[in-house]
Design a protein around this motif. Structure first.
Motif, PDB file in Angstrom:
ATOM      1  N   PHE A 208       0.987  -1.053  -0.285  1.00 54.20           N
ATOM      2  CA  PHE A 208       0.268   0.058  -0.132  1.00 54.20           C
ATOM      3  C   PHE A 208       0.821   0.985  -0.060  1.00 54.20           C
ATOM      4  O   PHE A 208       1.870   1.594   0.097  1.00 54.20           O
ATOM      5  N   VAL A 209       0.196   2.653  -0.857  1.00 55.26           N
ATOM      6  CA  VAL A 209       1.157   3.508   0.074  1.00 55.26           C
ATOM      7  C   VAL A 209      -0.220   4.729   0.534  1.00 55.26           C
ATOM      8  O   VAL A 209      -1.182   4.616   0.497  1.00 55.26           O
ATOM      9  N   VAL A 210       0.474   5.521   0.902  1.00 59.98           N
ATOM     10  CA  VAL A 210      -0.879   6.652   1.653  1.00 59.98           C
ATOM     11  C   VAL A 210       0.288   8.408   0.644  1.00 59.98           C
ATOM     12  O   VAL A 210       1.211   8.176  -0.229  1.00 59.98           O
ATOM     13  N   GLU A 211      -1.178   8.814   0.972  1.00 58.12           N
ATOM     14  CA  GLU A 211      -0.598  10.460  -0.019  1.00 58.12           C
ATOM     15  C   GLU A 211       0.759  10.611  -0.341  1.00 58.12           C
ATOM     16  O   GLU A 211       1.356  11.273  -1.270  1.00 58.12           O
ATOM     17  N   ALA A 212       1.272  10.577   1.373  1.00 54.45           N
ATOM     18  CA  ALA A 212       2.461  11.084   1.568  1.00 54.45           C
ATOM     19  C   ALA A 212       3.801  10.326   0.517  1.00 54.45           C
ATOM     20  O   ALA A 212       4.502  11.309  -0.636  1.00 54.45           O
ATOM     21  N   ASP A 213       3.244   9.371  -0.426  1.00 55.99           N
ATOM     22  CA  ASP A 213       4.095   8.643  -0.736  1.00 55.99           C
ATOM     23  C   ASP A 213       4.319   9.276  -2.051  1.00 55.99           C
ATOM     24  O   ASP A 213       5.180   8.747  -3.055  1.00 55.99           O
ATOM     25  N   ILE A 214       2.751   9.073  -2.678  1.00 48.85           N
ATOM     26  CA  ILE A 214       1.919   9.303  -4.353  1.00 48.85           C
ATOM     27  C   ILE A 214       3.006  10.814  -4.277  1.00 48.85           C
ATOM     28  O   ILE A 214       3.965  11.292  -5.370  1.00 48.85           O
ATOM     29  N   LYS A 215       3.306  11.702  -3.130  1.00 49.64           N
ATOM     30  CA  LYS A 215       3.699  12.981  -3.084  1.00 49.64           C
ATOM     31  C   LYS A 215       5.249  12.942  -3.417  1.00 49.64           C
ATOM     32  O   LYS A 215       6.022  14.071  -4.330  1.00 49.64           O
ATOM     33  N   GLU A 216       5.842  11.833  -2.477  1.00 46.99           N
ATOM     34  CA  GLU A 216       7.168  11.604  -2.816  1.00 46.99           C
ATOM     35  C   GLU A 216       7.709  11.287  -4.065  1.00 46.99           C
ATOM     36  O   GLU A 216       8.599  11.745  -4.667  1.00 46.99           O
ATOM     37  N   PHE A 217       6.840   9.704  -4.612  1.00 48.69           N
ATOM     38  CA  PHE A 217       7.816   9.683  -5.369  1.00 48.69           C
ATOM     39  C   PHE A 217       6.749   9.263  -6.851  1.00 48.69           C
ATOM     40  O   PHE A 217       7.238   8.725  -7.628  1.00 48.69           O
ATOM     41  N   THR A 218       6.509  10.291  -7.186  1.00 52.16           N
ATOM     42  CA  THR A 218       5.130  11.096  -8.147  1.00 52.16           C
ATOM     43  C   THR A 218       5.375  12.379  -8.686  1.00 52.16           C
ATOM     44  O   THR A 218       5.073  12.639  -7.916  1.00 52.16           O
ATOM     45  N   PRO A 219       4.823  12.901  -9.513  1.00 51.11           N
ATOM     46  CA  PRO A 219       4.252  14.197 -10.631  1.00 51.11           C
ATOM     47  C   PRO A 219       2.801  14.116  -9.885  1.00 51.11           C
ATOM     48  O   PRO A 219       2.274  15.098 -10.017  1.00 51.11           O
ATOM     49  N   LEU A 220       2.289  13.355  -9.540  1.00 55.78           N
ATOM     50  CA  LEU A 220       1.272  13.297  -9.301  1.00 55.78           C
ATOM     51  C   LEU A 220       0.285  14.347  -8.010  1.00 55.78           C
ATOM     52  O   LEU A 220       0.866  14.513  -7.087  1.00 55.78           O
ATOM     53  N   LYS A 221      -0.884  14.988  -8.343  1.00 52.39           N
ATOM     54  CA  LYS A 221      -1.591  16.060  -7.528  1.00 52.39           C
ATOM     55  C   LYS A 221      -2.521  15.261  -6.627  1.00 52.39           C
ATOM     56  O   LYS A 221      -2.887  14.890  -7.319  1.00 52.39           O
ATOM     57  N   VAL A 222      -2.223  15.282  -6.116  1.00 51.53           N
ATOM     58  CA  VAL A 222      -3.079  14.573  -5.187  1.00 51.53           C
ATOM     59  C   VAL A 222      -4.835  15.820  -4.616  1.00 51.53           C
ATOM     60  O   VAL A 222      -4.494  16.783  -3.757  1.00 51.53           O
TER      61      VAL A 222
END
Length: 253
Positions: A208-222
């Motif tokens: 699993f990942v959390v929003e912090a991981d998405i911001k850390e490893f990808t250019p995606l905007k949450v």
């Protein structure tokens, strides 16, 4: 030359008069009550055909993208096959010599080497035994089954782009989790400890990942668009939410 110019002018004028007559005739026909309903039906059919052509064009584009994706997978498989063939054809000579020596009669020595190696294998961490799980892409058929209120103006390609970025975040996170602690720098060690704190009994054995991981490893905007795509991914059973301690975890199904 004057005669030719006059004939051409007469022909042009006659053509214009003929076009005006046809226009007047068509306008008069359109005003007849018996033909108005027919013209209305033709108009509706034209609108229907236009929508159908748009859908067909979108489907062709979708199939074209799928074909390109399959071509890339085929090229990747061919490259891996060539690499495997190259490794098979270029076995280091010293490995061949060891094999021949064992066959020639040094079985006892081979057994001793095996006994020495086996305990080392038992000491390897078990974290790497489980491959990192990634979410498969959404197919065109699955996307069609998503309710219209979920999709809005989103396309299947936009949803799959988020799937790929989330997979990147999962892979990056669990590569760190599988990394020896001694090899980590301070920043990576902080991430590692955060990952451990986010684990719960409900996430045991899950990726699993959390929003912090998405911001850390990808250019995606949450943002709102990201959460709309998450609704689609939950509907298609690509991810599921695990909540606890004020944190939302996105687990790969």
């Amino acid at each position: 030359m004057a005669s030719a110019d006059l004939e051409g002018l007469c022909f042009h004028i006659n053509t214009k008069i003929s076009a005006i007559k046809k226009t007047l005739q068509l306008r008069n026909i359109g005003q007849e009550p018996s033909l108005k309903s027919m013209l209305c039906k033709i108009g509706h059919e034209m609108v229907f055909l236009h929508d159908l052509l748009n859908k067909m064009e979108a489907e062709v584009q979708e199939q074209e993208k799928l074909k390109n994706l399959l071509k890339e997978l085929q090229k990747s498989a061919e490259r891996q096959q060539k690499e495997a063939q190259h490794l098979h054809e270029n076995i280091p000579p010293h490995l061949l010599k060891r094999t021949q020596t064992c066959i020639a009669g040094l079985a006892a020595k081979c057994e001793e080497q095996t006994k020495v190696v086996e305990p080392k294998r038992a000491k390897k961490p078990t974290k790497e035994s489980q491959p990192i799980k990634e979410a498969p892409l959404i197919t065109a058929e699955e996307f069609k089954s998503v309710p219209a209120y979920m999709k809005g103006r989103l396309t299947c390609d936009q949803v799959n782009a988020v799937v790929q970025d989330m997979n990147k975040a999962v892979v990056a996170k669990y590569k760190i989790m599988h990394q020896p602690l001694k090899s980590m720098n301070a920043a990576v060690r902080n991430l590692y400890h955060r990952f451990l704190e986010e684990e719960t009994k409900d996430t045991k054995g899950q990726f699993f990942v959390v929003e912090a991981d998405i911001k850390e490893f990808t250019p995606l905007k949450v943002d709102k668009r990201f959460h709309s795509i998450l609704n689609i991914l939950r509907h298609c059973q690509r991810v599921r939410e695990v909540r606890g301690s004020g944190l939302v975890r996105y687990a790969i199904c």
